[in-house]
Design a protein around this motif. Sequence first.
Motif, PDB file in Angstrom:
ATOM      1  N   LYS A   1       8.246  -5.491   2.493  1.00  0.00           N
ATOM      2  CA  LYS A   1       8.978  -4.235   2.658  1.00  0.00           C
ATOM      3  C   LYS A   1       8.032  -3.087   3.053  1.00  0.00           C
ATOM      4  N   ASP A   2       6.764  -3.184   2.661  1.00  0.00           N
ATOM      5  CA  ASP A   2       5.771  -2.146   2.970  1.00  0.00           C
ATOM      6  C   ASP A   2       5.195  -2.251   4.383  1.00  0.00           C
ATOM      7  N   VAL A   3       5.387  -3.396   5.032  1.00  0.00           N
ATOM      8  CA  VAL A   3       4.763  -3.651   6.330  1.00  0.00           C
ATOM      9  C   VAL A   3       5.184  -2.654   7.409  1.00  0.00           C
ATOM     10  N   PRO A   4       6.485  -2.413   7.617  1.00  0.00           N
ATOM     11  CA  PRO A   4       6.846  -1.493   8.706  1.00  0.00           C
ATOM     12  C   PRO A   4       6.239  -0.097   8.530  1.00  0.00           C
ATOM     13  N   ARG A   5       6.273   0.419   7.333  1.00  0.00           N
ATOM     14  CA  ARG A   5       5.711   1.749   7.075  1.00  0.00           C
ATOM     15  C   ARG A   5       4.213   1.764   7.363  1.00  0.00           C
ATOM     16  N   PHE A   6       3.497   0.746   6.868  1.00  0.00           N
ATOM     17  CA  PHE A   6       2.058   0.684   7.091  1.00  0.00           C
ATOM     18  C   PHE A   6       1.773   0.578   8.587  1.00  0.00           C
ATOM     19  N   PHE A   7       2.511  -0.274   9.278  1.00  0.00           N
ATOM     20  CA  PHE A   7       2.276  -0.466  10.701  1.00  0.00           C
ATOM     21  C   PHE A   7       2.519   0.820  11.484  1.00  0.00           C
TER      22      PHE A   7
ATOM     23  N   SER B   1      -8.714   9.877  20.479  1.00  0.00           N
ATOM     24  CA  SER B   1      -9.222  11.173  20.950  1.00  0.00           C
ATOM     25  C   SER B   1     -10.238  11.774  19.971  1.00  0.00           C
ATOM     26  N   ALA B   2     -10.716  10.974  19.036  1.00  0.00           N
ATOM     27  CA  ALA B   2     -11.634  11.473  18.004  1.00  0.00           C
ATOM     28  C   ALA B   2     -13.040  11.677  18.564  1.00  0.00           C
ATOM     29  N   PRO B   3     -13.642  12.831  18.292  1.00  0.00           N
ATOM     30  CA  PRO B   3     -15.036  13.045  18.698  1.00  0.00           C
ATOM     31  C   PRO B   3     -15.949  12.002  18.050  1.00  0.00           C
ATOM     32  N   GLY B   4     -16.836  11.430  18.846  1.00  0.00           N
ATOM     33  CA  GLY B   4     -17.806  10.474  18.314  1.00  0.00           C
ATOM     34  C   GLY B   4     -17.307   9.049  18.203  1.00  0.00           C
ATOM     35  N   ALA B   5     -16.046   8.786  18.551  1.00  0.00           N
ATOM     36  CA  ALA B   5     -15.521   7.411  18.498  1.00  0.00           C
ATOM     37  C   ALA B   5     -15.954   6.673  19.756  1.00  0.00           C
ATOM     38  N   TYR B   6     -16.670   5.560  19.576  1.00  0.00           N
ATOM     39  CA  TYR B   6     -17.130   4.762  20.702  1.00  0.00           C
ATOM     40  C   TYR B   6     -16.181   3.619  21.033  1.00  0.00           C
ATOM     41  N   GLY B   7     -15.358   3.214  20.068  1.00  0.00           N
ATOM     42  CA  GLY B   7     -14.426   2.125  20.324  1.00  0.00           C
ATOM     43  C   GLY B   7     -13.668   1.763  19.075  1.00  0.00           C
ATOM     44  N   ALA B   8     -12.482   1.150  19.288  1.00  0.00           N
ATOM     45  CA  ALA B   8     -11.660   0.746  18.149  1.00  0.00           C
ATOM     46  C   ALA B   8     -10.696  -0.349  18.571  1.00  0.00           C
ATOM     47  N   SER B   9     -10.328  -1.167  17.587  1.00  0.00           N
ATOM     48  CA  SER B   9      -9.347  -2.228  17.783  1.00  0.00           C
ATOM     49  C   SER B   9      -8.585  -2.411  16.482  1.00  0.00           C
ATOM     50  N   LEU B  10      -7.395  -3.002  16.584  1.00  0.00           N
ATOM     51  CA  LEU B  10      -6.544  -3.216  15.411  1.00  0.00           C
ATOM     52  C   LEU B  10      -5.868  -4.572  15.537  1.00  0.00           C
ATOM     53  N   ILE B  11      -5.808  -5.289  14.442  1.00  0.00           N
ATOM     54  CA  ILE B  11      -5.042  -6.531  14.372  1.00  0.00           C
ATOM     55  C   ILE B  11      -4.012  -6.360  13.268  1.00  0.00           C
ATOM     56  N   ALA B  12      -2.758  -6.646  13.586  1.00  0.00           N
ATOM     57  CA  ALA B  12      -1.688  -6.618  12.590  1.00  0.00           C
ATOM     58  C   ALA B  12      -1.143  -8.035  12.433  1.00  0.00           C
TER      59      ALA B  12
ATOM     60  N   PRO C   1       1.797  -9.007  10.364  1.00  0.00           N
ATOM     61  CA  PRO C   1       2.865  -8.558   9.474  1.00  0.00           C
ATOM     62  C   PRO C   1       3.388  -9.631   8.527  1.00  0.00           C
ATOM     63  N   ALA C   2       3.535 -10.845   8.990  1.00  0.00           N
ATOM     64  CA  ALA C   2       4.063 -11.907   8.123  1.00  0.00           C
ATOM     65  C   ALA C   2       3.125 -12.193   6.952  1.00  0.00           C
ATOM     66  N   ARG C   3       1.847 -11.924   7.134  1.00  0.00           N
ATOM     67  CA  ARG C   3       0.863 -12.127   6.061  1.00  0.00           C
ATOM     68  C   ARG C   3       0.604 -10.846   5.277  1.00  0.00           C
ATOM     69  N   ARG C   4       1.206  -9.707   5.747  1.00  0.00           N
ATOM     70  CA  ARG C   4       1.050  -8.397   5.118  1.00  0.00           C
ATOM     71  C   ARG C   4      -0.384  -7.873   5.247  1.00  0.00           C
ATOM     72  N   VAL C   5      -1.084  -8.270   6.310  1.00  0.00           N
ATOM     73  CA  VAL C   5      -2.498  -7.947   6.472  1.00  0.00           C
ATOM     74  C   VAL C   5      -2.721  -7.190   7.783  1.00  0.00           C
ATOM     75  N   PHE C   6      -3.604  -6.195   7.703  1.00  0.00           N
ATOM     76  CA  PHE C   6      -3.985  -5.384   8.848  1.00  0.00           C
ATOM     77  C   PHE C   6      -5.507  -5.257   8.857  1.00  0.00           C
TER      78      PHE C   6
ATOM     79  N   THR D   1       0.975   1.541  -1.685  1.00  0.00           N
ATOM     80  CA  THR D   1       1.502   0.298  -1.119  1.00  0.00           C
ATOM     81  C   THR D   1       0.425  -0.779  -0.980  1.00  0.00           C
ATOM     82  N   MET D   2      -0.824  -0.431  -1.263  1.00  0.00           N
ATOM     83  CA  MET D   2      -1.928  -1.354  -1.027  1.00  0.00           C
ATOM     84  C   MET D   2      -2.102  -2.353  -2.165  1.00  0.00           C
ATOM     85  N   ARG D   3      -2.235  -3.619  -1.787  1.00  0.00           N
ATOM     86  CA  ARG D   3      -2.592  -4.656  -2.761  1.00  0.00           C
ATOM     87  C   ARG D   3      -4.111  -4.733  -2.853  1.00  0.00           C
ATOM     88  N   THR D   4      -4.754  -4.891  -1.692  1.00  0.00           N
ATOM     89  CA  THR D   4      -6.217  -4.929  -1.641  1.00  0.00           C
ATOM     90  C   THR D   4      -6.694  -4.241  -0.371  1.00  0.00           C
TER      91      THR D   4
END
Length: 137
Positions: A31-37, A49-60, A62-67, A98-101
């Motif tokens: 139930k917490d997954v959509p809100r977190f995502f 657009s953050a100053p000093g950010a050189y790169g970023a990536s995200l893996i979601a 949802p079925a495992r509740r992990v990001f 909403t965080m487990r770990t």
Amino acid sequence: MPTLPWTVPNPPPPHGTAFVMASRFEVRTLKDVPRFFLRSLTAWKQVRSAPGAYGASLIAQPARRVFYTLSAWQDRDALYAYARTEPHRGIMTSLHPTMRTSTFTFWEVDTTGLPITWDDARRRLAEQARTDAVGDA
């Protein structure tokens, strides 16, 4: 859910050091997954657009509740400035119940080593999780 690929908000210098952060979040219930995502996408927009950010990536996963997040920064101060700035600051505060770990790990790399691979980031996160577990015992 596909990975949001490595995005470069600010090209790093050809010779220098980057401060890298990888994180793993597990939410308590499906139930917490959509809100977190949705909140993650807002933070993703901010990092682009953050100053000093050189790169970023995200893996979601949802079925495992992990990001997972992975980012590289000019230095520790640039990362912490991003984390303290709205909307990121408010997002993290509102999602805390909403965080487990959560696991965070940090390291430095030469900018020629960017982008960081997810294999490297996951290995480091697993090592950090084991270290955290020993510290909690």
